[in-house]
Design an enzyme around this catalytic site. Structure first.
Site, PDB file in Angstrom:
ATOM      1  N   SER A 187       0.510  -0.300  -3.440  1.00 30.81           N
ATOM      2  CA  SER A 187       1.086  -0.718  -2.160  1.00 30.81           C
ATOM      3  C   SER A 187       0.021  -1.386  -1.305  1.00 30.81           C
ATOM      4  CB  SER A 187       1.656   0.498  -1.423  1.00 30.81           C
ATOM      5  OG  SER A 187       1.938   0.197  -0.080  1.00 30.81           O
ATOM      6  N   TYR A 200       0.753   8.955   1.580  1.00 24.75           N
ATOM      7  CA  TYR A 200       1.252   7.836   0.784  1.00 24.75           C
ATOM      8  C   TYR A 200       0.167   6.782   0.592  1.00 24.75           C
ATOM      9  CZ  TYR A 200       4.353   4.055  -0.716  1.00 24.75           C
ATOM     10  OH  TYR A 200       4.954   3.027  -1.418  1.00 24.75           O
TER      11      TYR A 200
END
Length: 318
Positions: A187, A200
């Protein structure tokens, strides 16, 4: 003396401008190589092997990427913990594209026994591409202490434990057959430590770093490790989070993103998977605070949305 000093500063400025322009030109050619040329010269995925394995293959990016690979004639093994969606997806792909498509029901947070079971089911197949796509973002963006312990453990398991295990097994396997690709879907949140996405972003950072580190070790081999660092994609992970759609100009549909992602498989060790995300990635490297400011604003919007939902729920109860 001052004249020499000014000339020196002018020289340094010219070097900086030249380097900056050179980096832009390099990125433009890189984008052409990743996303434009494969449109006219489709990649031959079968040169790596007859089968592709995709975790999180029952929905979202995993499902759409599977469809793109099936168009190229790749046989598929789809892995997910959603039995009904997984079976339906596998049957539909097999019927539509005429390829073999196996479904493997597995909860990848289960540890070594689950990994052993998954490997036993794919070991006899000529696997050429493995895509680590399974993941959740939990309640993010939210405060670290507001996230559930269950979500935190799942995020860690899917982005760290699963990735390391599959890379270790597959790299050994690929070195023996002398070819293969592993794609880890990381990401853009991995670029900097991000508040409100603490677990995350940290886990995605680990995924990105371990992919790059192992790739350096395997640079003299025919094994490709690819770390993909996209921005938001309009997949199921965004459902229930309408506040994110304020960034809709930068959020492609799952189909659009996966069509672009598939073109880049095996070409580069790092990419964002989508041309507009490549532009964002380039800008963030120069101005990383942009990402922190954006996530901070998203957190503020998220809190307003959650408050509105709570008020509506209370009104219905009353």
């Amino acid at each position: 003396m001052f004249g020499d000093y000014e000339n020196f500063l002018a020289f340094i400025g010219l070097i900086f401008i030249f380097s900056f322009l050179l980096s832009i030109i390099k990125e433009v050619f890189r984008g052409i190589r990743l996303y434009l040329l494969p449109t006219f010269f489709p990649p031959d995925f079968k040169k790596y092997g007859e089968w592709a394995v995709i975790t999180g293959g029952s929905s979202g990016i995993g499902k759409c990427t599977a469809q793109e690979l099936a168009k190229s004639g790749m046989n598929l093994v789809l892995v997910s913990n959603e039995s009904e969606e997984l079976r339906t997806t596998a049957e539909n792909i097999q019927a539509e594209f005429g390829v073999k498509c196996c479904d493997v029901m597995a909860d990848l947070t289960g540890g070594k026994e689950v990994y052993d079971s998954l490997w036993a089911k794919i070991e006899g197949k000529d696997v050429g591409i493995f895509i680590n796509c399974a993941g959740i973002c939990g309640k993010s963006p939210c405060l670290f202490l507001k996230e559930t312990e269950r979500n935190i453990l799942i995020i860690i398991a899917l982005n760290m434990n699963v990735v390391v295990d599959t890379m270790y097994r597959l790299c050994n396997y690929y070195l023996k057959k002398k070819r293969g690709v592993i794609v880890n879907i990381s990401s853009m949140s991995s670029f900097v430590p991000l508040s409100y996405l603490a677990t995350y972003s940290a886990c995605k950072k680990f995924m990105d770093d371990v992919s790059k580190a192992v790739m350096m070790e395997l640079s003299e081999t025919d094994v490709t490790l690819q770390s993909v660092t996209p921005f938001f994609v309009n997949s199921r992970m965004l459902s229930g989070k309408p506040f994110l759609m304020k960034l809709s100009s930068f959020i492609p549909s799952t189909e659009t993103f996966c069509q672009s992602l598939a073109k880049s498989i095996g070409i580069s060790n790092t990419c964002s998977g989508y041309w507009l995300h490549e532009v964002l990635s380039y800008c963030i490297r120069f101005c990383p605070f942009i990402l922190n400011l954006s996530i901070g604003k998203l957190y503020s919007d998220a809190e307003k949305f959650r408050k509105e939902v709570r008020n509506e729920t209370n009104e219905e109860i009353n």
